[in-house]
Scaffold this motif. Sequence first.
Motif, short mmCIF file in Angstrom:
data_model
loop_
_atom_site.label_atom_id
_atom_site.label_comp_id
_atom_site.label_asym_id
_atom_site.label_seq_id
_atom_site.Cartn_x
_atom_site.Cartn_y
_atom_site.Cartn_z
N LEU A 1 13.52 -34.85 39.53
CA LEU A 1 12.43 -35.20 38.64
C LEU A 1 12.01 -33.97 37.83
N GLU A 2 12.11 -34.07 36.51
CA GLU A 2 11.75 -32.94 35.65
C GLU A 2 10.23 -32.78 35.59
N PRO A 3 9.73 -31.54 35.64
CA PRO A 3 8.29 -31.29 35.62
C PRO A 3 7.58 -31.91 34.41
N ARG A 4 8.21 -31.86 33.25
CA ARG A 4 7.59 -32.42 32.04
C ARG A 4 7.44 -33.93 32.16
N VAL A 5 8.48 -34.57 32.69
CA VAL A 5 8.45 -36.02 32.87
C VAL A 5 7.37 -36.40 33.88
N LEU A 6 7.30 -35.65 34.96
CA LEU A 6 6.28 -35.89 35.98
C LEU A 6 4.89 -35.76 35.38
N ALA A 7 4.67 -34.72 34.59
CA ALA A 7 3.36 -34.49 33.98
C ALA A 7 2.94 -35.65 33.09
N ASP A 8 3.87 -36.18 32.31
CA ASP A 8 3.56 -37.30 31.42
C ASP A 8 3.18 -38.55 32.21
#
Length: 229
Positions: A106-113
């Motif tokens: 899971l990419e951090p940016r995707v998780l944040a969104d």
Amino acid sequence: MLEFKGVNVSIQTRHILRNIDLTFDAARIAILGNNGSGKTTLARCAVGLLRPQKGTIYLDGNDIIDYRTTLWKHINLCFQVPDHQIVMPTVQEELSFSLKNAGKQLEPRVLADILEELECTAHTPCHQLSTGKKRLLCLHALLLLNPKILILDEPTAFLDIPTAQEFMQKLERLSQKVIMITHNDAYIRSFDEAVLLHQGTIVAHDTPKKIIAHYDAIIAKRSLQKRPL
């Protein structure tokens, strides 16, 4: 393309689906019908969770049985009850679990969104989310896998009207082919096609407007039959 050809499903002596011939061509397709009409059984067959006694289900011309353990890459199902789909304790773990089984992270940016949309933190317990947020979490967990076809079983169930409308607006923006199972005709008017399922058989496959008219007629007939003398 998803196709049902001569599909029959029975449990003991009860016929759940009868001679289903159906091609899912359009980008947005609604499967409309009363409770017990066979809608969920149809969805479970489409993703390989249930095997019909007769008939074949094809995906891009191939029997879905041939996909075996890779069918999830092509088609996935969002359950009617989110708690039946969520398997991990926290939001981040639930999202990561979906990707871990696919050999991805899971990419951090995707998780944040996603966390911003869910209005929670990575460590928020899944059981603390509202039903609407749980449904969004389940949807995102499947979207991370990027399937070609997404089936949603009663996605507006247990949601208030504003939350249901927001969820439907999100579905309209998806790039995947969407097949929505529902008994509520209020949210299918913008779909490309609709199918009316009744007592395990396909009554009609047409525009949403015409299918809703068929559905209303069935409901009216049932109401008359139940009216006391």
